[in-house]
Design a protein around this motif. Structure first.
Motif, PDB file in Angstrom:
ATOM      1  N   GLN A   1       0.860  -1.178   0.000  1.00 55.57           N
ATOM      2  CA  GLN A   1       0.000   0.000   0.000  1.00 55.57           C
ATOM      3  C   GLN A   1       0.904   1.238   0.000  1.00 55.57           C
ATOM      4  OE1 GLN A   1      -3.612  -0.682   2.274  1.00 55.57           O
ATOM      5  NE2 GLN A   1      -3.154   1.245   3.313  1.00 55.57           N
ATOM      6  N   VAL A   2       0.716   2.110  -0.996  1.00 62.84           N
ATOM      7  CA  VAL A   2       1.577   3.298  -1.134  1.00 62.84           C
ATOM      8  C   VAL A   2       0.705   4.549  -1.109  1.00 62.84           C
ATOM      9  CG1 VAL A   2       3.317   4.445  -2.570  1.00 62.84           C
ATOM     10  CG2 VAL A   2       3.098   1.943  -2.635  1.00 62.84           C
ATOM     11  N   ARG A   3       1.076   5.487  -0.236  1.00 63.01           N
ATOM     12  CA  ARG A   3       0.330   6.746  -0.181  1.00 63.01           C
ATOM     13  C   ARG A   3       1.278   7.862  -0.606  1.00 63.01           C
ATOM     14  NH1 ARG A   3      -4.560   7.353   2.455  1.00 63.01           N
ATOM     15  NH2 ARG A   3      -4.295   5.411   3.599  1.00 63.01           N
ATOM     16  N   THR A   4       0.874   8.583  -1.649  1.00 63.00           N
ATOM     17  CA  THR A   4       1.744   9.655  -2.170  1.00 63.00           C
ATOM     18  C   THR A   4       0.905  10.768  -2.792  1.00 63.00           C
ATOM     19  OG1 THR A   4       3.367  10.193  -3.882  1.00 63.00           O
ATOM     20  CG2 THR A   4       2.000   8.279  -4.292  1.00 63.00           C
ATOM     21  N   PRO A   5       1.317  12.016  -2.633  1.00 66.25           N
ATOM     22  CA  PRO A   5       0.582  13.111  -3.305  1.00 66.25           C
ATOM     23  C   PRO A   5       0.829  13.112  -4.800  1.00 66.25           C
ATOM     24  CG  PRO A   5       2.422  13.969  -1.985  1.00 66.25           C
ATOM     25  CD  PRO A   5       2.398  12.503  -1.752  1.00 66.25           C
ATOM     26  N   GLN A   6       1.869  12.391  -5.280  1.00 70.72           N
ATOM     27  CA  GLN A   6       2.214  12.432  -6.715  1.00 70.72           C
ATOM     28  C   GLN A   6       1.811  11.129  -7.408  1.00 70.72           C
ATOM     29  OE1 GLN A   6       5.869  13.858  -4.854  1.00 70.72           O
ATOM     30  NE2 GLN A   6       6.406  14.626  -6.892  1.00 70.72           N
ATOM     31  N   VAL A   7       0.583  10.771  -7.243  1.00 70.76           N
ATOM     32  CA  VAL A   7       0.070   9.521  -7.792  1.00 70.76           C
ATOM     33  C   VAL A   7       0.313   9.407  -9.291  1.00 70.76           C
ATOM     34  CG1 VAL A   7      -2.083   8.290  -8.273  1.00 70.76           C
ATOM     35  CG2 VAL A   7      -1.664   9.216  -5.999  1.00 70.76           C
TER      36      VAL A   7
ATOM     37  N   ALA B   1      10.309   1.840  -3.038  1.00 68.11           N
ATOM     38  CA  ALA B   1      10.967   2.966  -2.382  1.00 68.11           C
ATOM     39  C   ALA B   1      12.104   3.498  -3.240  1.00 68.11           C
ATOM     40  CB  ALA B   1      11.499   2.533  -1.014  1.00 68.11           C
ATOM     41  N   GLN B   2      12.876   2.576  -3.853  1.00 66.88           N
ATOM     42  CA  GLN B   2      13.975   2.976  -4.739  1.00 66.88           C
ATOM     43  C   GLN B   2      13.479   3.788  -5.916  1.00 66.88           C
ATOM     44  OE1 GLN B   2      16.152  -0.454  -6.041  1.00 66.88           O
ATOM     45  NE2 GLN B   2      17.318  -0.629  -4.113  1.00 66.88           N
ATOM     46  N   VAL B   3      12.408   3.236  -6.543  1.00 69.70           N
ATOM     47  CA  VAL B   3      11.853   3.909  -7.732  1.00 69.70           C
ATOM     48  C   VAL B   3      11.398   5.321  -7.388  1.00 69.70           C
ATOM     49  CG1 VAL B   3       9.920   3.885  -9.372  1.00 69.70           C
ATOM     50  CG2 VAL B   3      11.191   1.775  -8.885  1.00 69.70           C
ATOM     51  N   ALA B   4      10.667   5.430  -6.249  1.00 75.89           N
ATOM     52  CA  ALA B   4      10.148   6.738  -5.848  1.00 75.89           C
ATOM     53  C   ALA B   4      11.292   7.708  -5.521  1.00 75.89           C
ATOM     54  CB  ALA B   4       9.220   6.579  -4.637  1.00 75.89           C
ATOM     55  N   ALA B   5      12.285   7.207  -4.806  1.00 74.25           N
ATOM     56  CA  ALA B   5      13.415   8.071  -4.426  1.00 74.25           C
ATOM     57  C   ALA B   5      14.166   8.545  -5.659  1.00 74.25           C
ATOM     58  CB  ALA B   5      14.340   7.325  -3.474  1.00 74.25           C
ATOM     59  N   GLY B   6      14.370   7.599  -6.638  1.00 72.84           N
ATOM     60  CA  GLY B   6      15.074   7.947  -7.872  1.00 72.84           C
ATOM     61  C   GLY B   6      14.389   9.051  -8.638  1.00 72.84           C
ATOM     62  N   ALA B   7      13.050   9.110  -8.559  1.00 72.21           N
ATOM     63  CA  ALA B   7      12.313  10.132  -9.298  1.00 72.21           C
ATOM     64  C   ALA B   7      11.997  11.339  -8.431  1.00 72.21           C
ATOM     65  CB  ALA B   7      11.012   9.522  -9.840  1.00 72.21           C
ATOM     66  N   GLY B   8      12.486  11.336  -7.191  1.00 70.98           N
ATOM     67  CA  GLY B   8      12.247  12.467  -6.297  1.00 70.98           C
ATOM     68  C   GLY B   8      10.803  12.588  -5.869  1.00 70.98           C
ATOM     69  N   ILE B   9      10.112  11.431  -5.749  1.00 74.74           N
ATOM     70  CA  ILE B   9       8.695  11.461  -5.368  1.00 74.74           C
ATOM     71  C   ILE B   9       8.548  11.291  -3.864  1.00 74.74           C
ATOM     72  CG2 ILE B   9       6.495  10.208  -5.577  1.00 74.74           C
ATOM     73  CD1 ILE B   9       7.402   9.511  -8.452  1.00 74.74           C
ATOM     74  N   VAL B  10       7.701  12.122  -3.277  1.00 77.13           N
ATOM     75  CA  VAL B  10       7.447  12.024  -1.840  1.00 77.13           C
ATOM     76  C   VAL B  10       6.487  10.868  -1.569  1.00 77.13           C
ATOM     77  CG1 VAL B  10       6.452  13.183   0.183  1.00 77.13           C
ATOM     78  CG2 VAL B  10       7.814  14.476  -1.489  1.00 77.13           C
ATOM     79  N   VAL B  11       6.866   9.977  -0.653  1.00 74.37           N
ATOM     80  CA  VAL B  11       5.986   8.869  -0.258  1.00 74.37           C
ATOM     81  C   VAL B  11       5.654   9.026   1.211  1.00 74.37           C
ATOM     82  CG1 VAL B  11       5.846   6.389   0.071  1.00 74.37           C
ATOM     83  CG2 VAL B  11       6.894   7.304  -2.004  1.00 74.37           C
ATOM     84  N   ASN B  12       4.353   9.119   1.509  1.00 73.01           N
ATOM     85  CA  ASN B  12       3.931   9.309   2.902  1.00 73.01           C
ATOM     86  C   ASN B  12       3.759   7.994   3.653  1.00 73.01           C
ATOM     87  OD1 ASN B  12       3.808  12.038   2.461  1.00 73.01           O
ATOM     88  ND2 ASN B  12       1.678  11.962   1.778  1.00 73.01           N
ATOM     89  N   GLU B  13       3.502   6.935   2.894  1.00 73.16           N
ATOM     90  CA  GLU B  13       3.249   5.654   3.561  1.00 73.16           C
ATOM     91  C   GLU B  13       3.623   4.544   2.608  1.00 73.16           C
ATOM     92  OE1 GLU B  13      -0.847   5.063   4.863  1.00 73.16           O
ATOM     93  OE2 GLU B  13      -0.510   2.906   4.777  1.00 73.16           O
TER      94      GLU B  13
END
Lengths: 273, 311
Positions: B224-230, B263-275
């Protein structure tokens, strides 16, 4: 086996209903003997009263309570086994003793011993009370008469065997209400119904049939041998009757017990619990 | 060790247990699950010889229960906590059971203490709550210090303290190398207690597997991933081969990709992940899936019932 007997004794003594039933048996045996003894006499009977008649009356007053005592021990007998089915305790009993038959045997033994002990103790009180009260009415019972004691012992034996018959019925129907209904029907209703059917002067074959009923056969166990034939169906009055002696009566009752317990044992092994 | 082979029980035309095979091993807690009427209790009754099998056989330590000799020293069973005479005290009940195996009063008092009934052991059982009866039933099962325990719904009616206590006790008993077979309808409780699960449905074994296999079938796992940049993250996850389900406004359910990679993918693209929460399939989900076709009594939709109600 002896371990299972101990277990059944613990079960029997740990229920208050047991003590109520055994107490009622003692109270009925002593109370009825006292009441009847105090209210009978040969006053107004013409002529000389024979000692046989006095002995017979002495036996009658001390054993007449067994009509009621039988009902009490029948209820106890049914409760002892059917109560386990009603409460589910039987599943504990049978998982502890999966061969099952020892449970039935131990229960029957404990029931027989408890009934025997209490009935014997009750008669041990009822006999002196009864003879004392009779003496007050000028009925002089001789206690050195073995037939008197055979009859008293017969009363005890009758109560034990009736308890076992009811126990066998309880084991077959596995229901307290059903078991008590059938047992009381057999003890109370069946002899009355049969005597109504047969009328006042039944043929010999009918008497032979009637004496197979536990209550009728039981009377033979505690009938004074020189009885004046003033009592009932059980008096061996008809020529060609098979059953007349006390031991005949005992045999009939033992037959009931053996047949019921044999079938109960067979079904206990076969049925799911 | 309990072994059932083609075990069958028929009542007239109904087949309650239909040729089941299973092995309950020592050293672990085995959970016995299934809808009402699936044959769990019947199977347990056959194990301890109360019901006779219509076919097949079941043995404890290699022998049918009735041939175990002193069975209470081998098997302890709690099948129905209410099966005690209500007008007898707990202690007298246990003394009577113990007497069949010449087990003394000291052991009786010991098991009473173990289950925490000391204060009420001399009182009539009719005053007991279901939870107290369960404790009494467990005391009876433990009287002979058996290597095998068979418990039908033992946590029913226990208070939360009792549930935790029972769980710990059963796990301890299994850890001592004993065989523990336990049935329950409480999935979360079972998930915490049992190491191995046997699921029955309509008298047949529908699953017989370690708990870990049932709750964590790899393909069933999601994250389950929560992010403002869906909108940004979703195509990147697709590119990694994941299946993504979106729940507006900001929740993604990702299948086929582990949490570290996400987490890697999100970090690589500079995406904020809340959960970022890995979700394993629960035992309940697994159970419902496996027994979907085997439920005997199914509740109909509330709407239909409402419509059929007389006015």
């Amino acid at each position: 086996m002896s371990a299972v007997v101990v277990s059944e004794w613990v079960k029997l003594r740990s229920l208050r209903s047991t003590w109520w039933a055994l107490g009622a048996l003692a109270a009925v045996t002593i109370g009825v003997a006292a009441q009847v003894s105090s209210s009978v006499s040969f006053y107004g009977v013409p002529g000389v009263v024979s000692q046989d008649a006095m002995q017979d009356l002495g036996v009658y007053v001390v054993t007449v309570s067994t009509d009621f005592g039988a009902l009490v021990v029948a209820v106890l007998g049914v409760l002892m086994i059917a109560g386990e089915y009603g409460t589910g305790t039987i599943r504990n009993s049978l998982t502890a003793v999966p061969t099952r038959l020892p449970v039935l045997g131990a229960k029957a033994l404990v029931l027989a011993c408890a009934t025997f002990a209490v009935a014997t103790a009750a008669f041990a009180v009822a006999v002196p009370v009864s003879t004392g009260l009779l003496a007050g009415n000028d009925v002089d019972v001789h206690l050195d008469d073995p037939h008197y004691w055979f009859a008293v012992l017969g009363g005890v034996t009758y109560l034990v065997l009736v308890a076992l018959i009811a126990f066998g019925i309880g084991a077959l129907v596995r229901s307290t209400t059903g078991g008590i209904a059938i047992s009381l029907g057999l003890l109370l209703a069946a002899p009355v119904a049969l005597s109504l059917l047969l009328g006042v002067d039944p043929p010999a074959w009918a008497e032979n049939l009637a004496v197979l009923l536990p209550t009728v056969a039981g009377k033979l166990l505690f009938t004074y041998p020189a009885a004046q034939r003033w009592v009932d169906l059980s008096a061996p009055s008809v020529d060609g009757a098979w059953v007349g002696e006390p031991w005949h009566g005992a045999l009939v009752l033992v037959g009931w017990v053996a047949a019921l317990l044999a079938v109960a044992g067979l079904l206990l092994r076969r049925r799911d619990a | 060790m309990i072994v059932a082979q083609s075990l069958t029980k028929r009542y007239g035309a109904t087949t309650a247990v239909d040729g089941v095979d299973f092995t309950v091993r020592p050293g672990v807690v085995t959970g016995f699950l299934g809808p009402n009427g699936a044959g769990k209790s019947t199977t347990m009754r056959m194990i301890v010889g109360l019901d006779h099998p219509s076919g097949g056989r079941v043995t404890v330590d290699g022998k049918p229960y009735a041939r175990l000799g002193a069975p209470l020293h081998r098997v302890g069973a709690l099948l129905d906590a209410s099966a005690v005479h209500p007008r007898r005290s707990a202690r007298n009940h246990l003394l009577a059971v113990a007497a069949t195996h010449r087990i003394g009063a000291r052991r009786v008092d010991e098991v009473i203490a173990t289950v925490g009934l000391d204060a009420v052991a001399r009182r009539h059982v009719d005053g007991y709550s279901l939870g107290m009866r369960q404790r009494l039933g467990l005391a009876g099962a433990m009287l002979g210090d058996p290597d095998t325990l068979i418990l039908d719904e033992p946590v029913n009616g226990l208070d939360p303290d009792g549930v935790v206590w029972m769980r710990g006790l059963l796990r301890d008993l299994a850890a001592q190398g004993r065989t523990v077979l336990l049935s329950s309808h409480l999935m979360t409780e079972m998930a915490l207690t049992a190491d191995h699960v046997i699921i029955l449905g309509r008298g047949r074994v529908v699953a017989d597997a370690p708990m870990s296999d049932l709750v964590a079938g790899a393909d069933a796992d999601t994250v389950q991933v929560r992010t403002p940049q869906v909108a940004t993250l979703t195509p990147l996850l697709w590119a990694e081969g994941a299946t993504v389900t979106r729940t507006p406004p900001d929740l993604l359910s990702v299948a086929g990709l582990g949490a570290p990679r996400i987490a890697q993918v999100a970090a690589g693209a500079g995406i904020v992940v809340n959960e970022l929460t890995p979700v394993t399939r629960s035992l309940e989900d697994a159970y419902l899936e496996l027994t979907r076709d085997d439920v005997e009594y199914r509740s109909t939709g509330t709407r239909r019932i409402a419509r059929e109600m007389p006015r």
